[in-house]
Design a protein around this motif. Structure first.
Motif, PDB file in Angstrom:
ATOM      1  N   GLN A  58     -14.980   5.428  18.998  1.00 46.75           N
ATOM      2  CA  GLN A  58     -15.252   4.051  18.620  1.00 46.75           C
ATOM      3  C   GLN A  58     -13.959   3.255  18.579  1.00 46.75           C
ATOM      4  O   GLN A  58     -12.901   3.785  18.269  1.00 46.75           O
ATOM      5  CB  GLN A  58     -15.933   4.011  17.255  1.00 46.75           C
ATOM      6  CG  GLN A  58     -17.299   4.670  17.297  1.00 46.75           C
ATOM      7  CD  GLN A  58     -17.965   4.634  15.949  1.00 46.75           C
ATOM      8  OE1 GLN A  58     -17.315   4.598  14.924  1.00 46.75           O
ATOM      9  NE2 GLN A  58     -19.285   4.644  15.957  1.00 46.75           N
ATOM     10  N   SER A  59     -14.078   1.994  18.883  1.00 45.25           N
ATOM     11  CA  SER A  59     -12.908   1.125  18.857  1.00 45.25           C
ATOM     12  C   SER A  59     -12.554   0.778  17.412  1.00 45.25           C
ATOM     13  O   SER A  59     -13.359   0.942  16.493  1.00 45.25           O
ATOM     14  CB  SER A  59     -13.184  -0.175  19.625  1.00 45.25           C
ATOM     15  OG  SER A  59     -14.100  -0.977  18.904  1.00 45.25           O
ATOM     16  N   VAL A  60     -11.340   0.300  17.237  1.00 45.10           N
ATOM     17  CA  VAL A  60     -10.888  -0.129  15.907  1.00 45.10           C
ATOM     18  C   VAL A  60     -11.802  -1.224  15.377  1.00 45.10           C
ATOM     19  O   VAL A  60     -12.185  -1.232  14.208  1.00 45.10           O
ATOM     20  CB  VAL A  60      -9.423  -0.619  15.962  1.00 45.10           C
ATOM     21  CG1 VAL A  60      -9.002  -1.225  14.641  1.00 45.10           C
ATOM     22  CG2 VAL A  60      -8.498   0.526  16.348  1.00 45.10           C
ATOM     23  N   GLU A  61     -12.179  -2.137  16.253  1.00 42.47           N
ATOM     24  CA  GLU A  61     -13.047  -3.243  15.831  1.00 42.47           C
ATOM     25  C   GLU A  61     -14.401  -2.725  15.337  1.00 42.47           C
ATOM     26  O   GLU A  61     -14.939  -3.215  14.350  1.00 42.47           O
ATOM     27  CB  GLU A  61     -13.263  -4.241  16.972  1.00 42.47           C
ATOM     28  CG  GLU A  61     -12.027  -5.017  17.364  1.00 42.47           C
ATOM     29  CD  GLU A  61     -11.060  -4.209  18.249  1.00 42.47           C
ATOM     30  OE1 GLU A  61     -11.464  -3.195  18.850  1.00 42.47           O
ATOM     31  OE2 GLU A  61      -9.882  -4.598  18.308  1.00 42.47           O
ATOM     32  N   GLU A  62     -14.942  -1.722  16.035  1.00 38.94           N
ATOM     33  CA  GLU A  62     -16.224  -1.147  15.610  1.00 38.94           C
ATOM     34  C   GLU A  62     -16.090  -0.481  14.241  1.00 38.94           C
ATOM     35  O   GLU A  62     -16.967  -0.615  13.392  1.00 38.94           O
ATOM     36  CB  GLU A  62     -16.719  -0.121  16.630  1.00 38.94           C
ATOM     37  CG  GLU A  62     -17.219  -0.726  17.919  1.00 38.94           C
ATOM     38  CD  GLU A  62     -17.559   0.330  18.949  1.00 38.94           C
ATOM     39  OE1 GLU A  62     -18.646   0.222  19.542  1.00 38.94           O
ATOM     40  OE2 GLU A  62     -16.744   1.242  19.166  1.00 38.94           O
ATOM     41  N   LEU A  63     -14.997   0.231  14.046  1.00 43.98           N
ATOM     42  CA  LEU A  63     -14.793   0.902  12.767  1.00 43.98           C
ATOM     43  C   LEU A  63     -14.565  -0.100  11.642  1.00 43.98           C
ATOM     44  O   LEU A  63     -15.056   0.084  10.523  1.00 43.98           O
ATOM     45  CB  LEU A  63     -13.620   1.873  12.863  1.00 43.98           C
ATOM     46  CG  LEU A  63     -13.853   3.078  13.766  1.00 43.98           C
ATOM     47  CD1 LEU A  63     -12.567   3.869  13.925  1.00 43.98           C
ATOM     48  CD2 LEU A  63     -14.963   3.962  13.240  1.00 43.98           C
TER      49      LEU A  63
END
Length: 85
Positions: A6-11
């Motif tokens: 998962q991307s940082v933004e998703e997390l």
């Protein structure tokens, strides 16, 4: 079964870490990686043959320790009940 990274933004868009074990796993991996960096830097520091190399290795040791402290603070802010000061 392969899990999609998962991307940082998703997390960041997710709820507190207790509900998302992926964040716990990321913190665990980060701490492991920093521990490896620290161990290698300490080894280089102990085996350095001159002051210049010893000083550089000591700077890496100090930075790794600081990064570990930062990771701990991030985790504490994400899950206040996990660690006590």
């Amino acid at each position: 079964m392969r899990v999609r990274a998962q991307s940082v933004e998703e997390l960041q868009a997710r709820e507190p870490m207790d509900e998302f074990p992926e964040l716990r796993t990321l913190f665990h991996r980060l701490n492991n990686q920093l521990g490896i960096i620290l161990a290698h830097a300490e080894l280089l520091e102990s085996k350095a043959v001159d002051d210049r190399d010893r000083t550089r290795a000591a700077q890496v040791v100090a930075s790794a320790l600081e990064a570990m402290g930062t990771a701990k603070q991030l985790r504490r802010l994400t899950i206040p009940s996990v660690e006590t000061p």
